[in-house]
Motif scaffolding. Sequence first.
Motif, PDB file in Angstrom:
ATOM      1  N   GLY A   1     -24.975  79.084  -4.130  1.00 49.95           N
ATOM      2  CA  GLY A   1     -24.845  80.986  -4.586  1.00 49.95           C
ATOM      3  C   GLY A   1     -24.552  81.679  -3.314  1.00 49.95           C
ATOM      4  N   ASP A   2     -23.460  82.544  -3.837  1.00 52.66           N
ATOM      5  CA  ASP A   2     -23.945  83.799  -3.004  1.00 52.66           C
ATOM      6  C   ASP A   2     -24.581  83.892  -2.020  1.00 52.66           C
ATOM      7  N   ASN A   3     -24.840  85.153  -1.021  1.00 50.73           N
ATOM      8  CA  ASN A   3     -25.623  85.662  -0.187  1.00 50.73           C
ATOM      9  C   ASN A   3     -26.105  86.894  -0.926  1.00 50.73           C
ATOM     10  N   SER A   4     -25.645  86.986  -2.023  1.00 58.22           N
ATOM     11  CA  SER A   4     -26.503  88.172  -2.705  1.00 58.22           C
ATOM     12  C   SER A   4     -27.942  87.937  -3.488  1.00 58.22           C
ATOM     13  N   THR A   5     -28.380  89.032  -3.847  1.00 58.60           N
ATOM     14  CA  THR A   5     -29.969  89.301  -4.178  1.00 58.60           C
ATOM     15  C   THR A   5     -29.420  88.803  -5.255  1.00 58.60           C
ATOM     16  N   ARG A   6     -28.692  88.161  -5.989  1.00 63.43           N
ATOM     17  CA  ARG A   6     -28.557  87.527  -7.643  1.00 63.43           C
ATOM     18  C   ARG A   6     -29.883  86.528  -7.816  1.00 63.43           C
ATOM     19  N   PRO A   7     -30.252  86.300  -8.909  1.00 63.91           N
ATOM     20  CA  PRO A   7     -31.110  84.996  -8.684  1.00 63.91           C
ATOM     21  C   PRO A   7     -30.073  83.474  -9.174  1.00 63.91           C
ATOM     22  N   ILE A   8     -30.303  82.638  -8.575  1.00 64.89           N
ATOM     23  CA  ILE A   8     -29.376  81.587  -9.001  1.00 64.89           C
ATOM     24  C   ILE A   8     -29.306  80.942  -9.709  1.00 64.89           C
ATOM     25  N   ILE A   9     -30.581  80.972 -10.336  1.00 67.52           N
ATOM     26  CA  ILE A   9     -30.443  80.294 -12.365  1.00 67.52           C
ATOM     27  C   ILE A   9     -31.309  81.365 -13.457  1.00 67.52           C
ATOM     28  N   GLN A  10     -30.719  82.010 -13.709  1.00 65.27           N
ATOM     29  CA  GLN A  10     -31.372  83.111 -14.828  1.00 65.27           C
ATOM     30  C   GLN A  10     -31.181  82.444 -16.244  1.00 65.27           C
ATOM     31  N   LEU A  11     -32.359  82.702 -17.031  1.00 63.07           N
ATOM     32  CA  LEU A  11     -32.341  82.792 -18.040  1.00 63.07           C
ATOM     33  C   LEU A  11     -33.105  83.598 -18.732  1.00 63.07           C
ATOM     34  N   ASP A  12     -32.524  84.465 -19.697  1.00 63.13           N
ATOM     35  CA  ASP A  12     -32.562  85.714 -20.274  1.00 63.13           C
ATOM     36  C   ASP A  12     -32.261  85.509 -21.892  1.00 63.13           C
ATOM     37  N   CYS A  13     -33.336  85.333 -21.867  1.00 60.78           N
ATOM     38  CA  CYS A  13     -33.273  85.564 -23.465  1.00 60.78           C
ATOM     39  C   CYS A  13     -33.942  86.404 -24.664  1.00 60.78           C
ATOM     40  N   ILE A  14     -33.588  86.285 -25.962  1.00 61.65           N
ATOM     41  CA  ILE A  14     -34.078  87.041 -26.623  1.00 61.65           C
ATOM     42  C   ILE A  14     -35.767  87.390 -27.549  1.00 61.65           C
ATOM     43  N   GLU A  15     -36.263  88.552 -26.797  1.00 61.75           N
ATOM     44  CA  GLU A  15     -38.504  88.129 -27.472  1.00 61.75           C
ATOM     45  C   GLU A  15     -38.054  87.859 -28.527  1.00 61.75           C
ATOM     46  N   GLY A  16     -38.615  86.682 -29.332  1.00 62.76           N
ATOM     47  CA  GLY A  16     -38.606  86.493 -30.685  1.00 62.76           C
ATOM     48  C   GLY A  16     -37.702  85.015 -30.939  1.00 62.76           C
ATOM     49  N   SER A  17     -36.763  85.210 -30.123  1.00 58.47           N
ATOM     50  CA  SER A  17     -35.576  84.027 -30.373  1.00 58.47           C
ATOM     51  C   SER A  17     -35.230  83.362 -28.887  1.00 58.47           C
ATOM     52  N   PRO A  18     -36.376  83.009 -28.790  1.00 56.42           N
ATOM     53  CA  PRO A  18     -36.033  82.126 -26.808  1.00 56.42           C
ATOM     54  C   PRO A  18     -34.922  81.532 -27.184  1.00 56.42           C
ATOM     55  N   CYS A  19     -34.446  81.095 -25.677  1.00 54.86           N
ATOM     56  CA  CYS A  19     -33.868  79.586 -25.308  1.00 54.86           C
ATOM     57  C   CYS A  19     -35.098  78.757 -25.380  1.00 54.86           C
ATOM     58  N   THR A  20     -34.720  77.150 -26.055  1.00 59.35           N
ATOM     59  CA  THR A  20     -35.166  76.559 -25.778  1.00 59.35           C
ATOM     60  C   THR A  20     -35.178  75.639 -25.985  1.00 59.35           C
ATOM     61  N   ASP A  21     -35.827  74.175 -25.103  1.00 62.35           N
ATOM     62  CA  ASP A  21     -34.986  72.944 -24.834  1.00 62.35           C
ATOM     63  C   ASP A  21     -34.154  73.190 -23.471  1.00 62.35           C
ATOM     64  N   ILE A  22     -34.351  74.025 -22.287  1.00 62.32           N
ATOM     65  CA  ILE A  22     -33.845  73.820 -21.998  1.00 62.32           C
ATOM     66  C   ILE A  22     -34.181  72.984 -20.624  1.00 62.32           C
ATOM     67  N   VAL A  23     -33.572  72.478 -19.769  1.00 61.12           N
ATOM     68  CA  VAL A  23     -33.963  71.401 -19.315  1.00 61.12           C
ATOM     69  C   VAL A  23     -33.035  71.164 -17.760  1.00 61.12           C
ATOM     70  N   PHE A  24     -34.002  71.139 -17.007  1.00 58.51           N
ATOM     71  CA  PHE A  24     -33.033  70.500 -15.494  1.00 58.51           C
ATOM     72  C   PHE A  24     -33.257  69.174 -14.674  1.00 58.51           C
ATOM     73  N   ASP A  25     -32.327  68.530 -14.757  1.00 55.26           N
ATOM     74  CA  ASP A  25     -32.546  67.013 -13.920  1.00 55.26           C
ATOM     75  C   ASP A  25     -31.395  67.072 -12.895  1.00 55.26           C
ATOM     76  N   ASN A  26     -31.920  67.147 -11.862  1.00 54.17           N
ATOM     77  CA  ASN A  26     -32.107  67.268 -10.581  1.00 54.17           C
ATOM     78  C   ASN A  26     -30.757  68.292 -10.054  1.00 54.17           C
ATOM     79  N   VAL A  27     -31.465  68.865 -10.090  1.00 55.28           N
ATOM     80  CA  VAL A  27     -30.369  70.319 -10.073  1.00 55.28           C
ATOM     81  C   VAL A  27     -30.361  70.634  -8.902  1.00 55.28           C
ATOM     82  N   ASP A  28     -29.914  71.005  -7.660  1.00 52.94           N
ATOM     83  CA  ASP A  28     -30.488  71.368  -6.135  1.00 52.94           C
ATOM     84  C   ASP A  28     -28.979  72.196  -5.687  1.00 52.94           C
TER      85      ASP A  28
END
Length: 383
Positions: free
Chosen positions: A328-355
């Motif tokens: 990622g760039d050299n800012s303060t942004r998260p390199i991975i962001q999951l920002d989902c709705i309360e009551g309607s969450p993001c589900t079964d999000i799988v990370f495999d060999n993420v570097d």
Amino acid sequence: MILAALLLIALSSLSGVLGATTCNVLDYGGVADNSTDIAPAIMSAYTNCVASKTTSNAADTVLLVPSGTYALITAVTLTNVADFTIEINGDLNLVFNASLSGTLFSFDDCDNIIWMGSGTIYGHGDLWRPDENLGTYPNRPRLVRFQTCNNVDMSGVTLNNSPMFHVTIIGNNNVAHDMQIVADHIGETDGFDMSGNNNYVHDVSVENGDECVTVKTPTDGFVAENIQCFYSAGCNIGSFGTNVTGVTVQNIYYRNVTQHNGDGGIVLKSYPSASGLVKNATYVDFTFTNIAYPIQVSAYWCPNEGCPATTGNITWTDITFNDITGSGDNSTRPIIQLDCIEGSPCTDIVFDNVDLTKEDGVAATIQVTNACGSGLGTSLPAC
């Protein structure tokens, strides 16, 4: 007799190639003088030649724009067309007109079209964006759109700096491949925007400042492979804007994608007032260099104007990120962001060999809100 019969069969098999009809725009008013509008000649060649000579094989009838330099002043609109090839081997220069809008090459309700050639369409988009101001001519034109079209095969022709989006394909069983898009590094210059069922984009290169190869709703079945993106906003799903309902995107597969110096890598994005389902999306073998948001799943993606009230229930589920490397760039942004709705969450999000790392040694952060899955350790709770 046997030899004669075999020869007859061989000649018959070549009849589609040997008997191809070519409708040359130079025979229908086209002039390669970079001044005469080529659009009327293209439509005349279709009406007066192509339309009466098509067969079930699109390669049998060719609408040809031969080598040369042409002016494009007005739009080419072909409706209810099928079973032909448009081959653009010349260079087309879009002439600036502040009142020009819509799409320069528009195919509506079409089937079995081959778009090909060695030429380039120059959109001169910078003329519609003086001082990089996107608001000066907000209705500026797009380059190519296939609307409600099936079985399109698009390749070859280079698209250069459209005033707005470059390629939009809406329909089923379409493929775009082996072509290049080059544009200014600025917003509203989307490369490929795709929707429909069982579409395929492969072996393309996109340099721009917005979407690279992106999926829109509705879509069921999409594959993208061997993609190169430069300065783009990513290979994405969405966005789904204010009060959009009925989102249906599923069975998405991206593989072998490289992205350099862009705002986004993989971005799944909607407004919190949107509703619908995004399911079964897989991203495999991505390489990032200096990407602002390498991986982002956000129901609060609301640039500039800010987010409306959270009234939607967009659902993101069964999303897999596999073999993702880079920075990622050299800012303060998260390199991975999951920002989902309360009551309607993001589900079964799988990370495999993420570097993923940050440029210049900046600490990489992960931000997870209302999401569950596996592969990020304690940052991502199990579902």
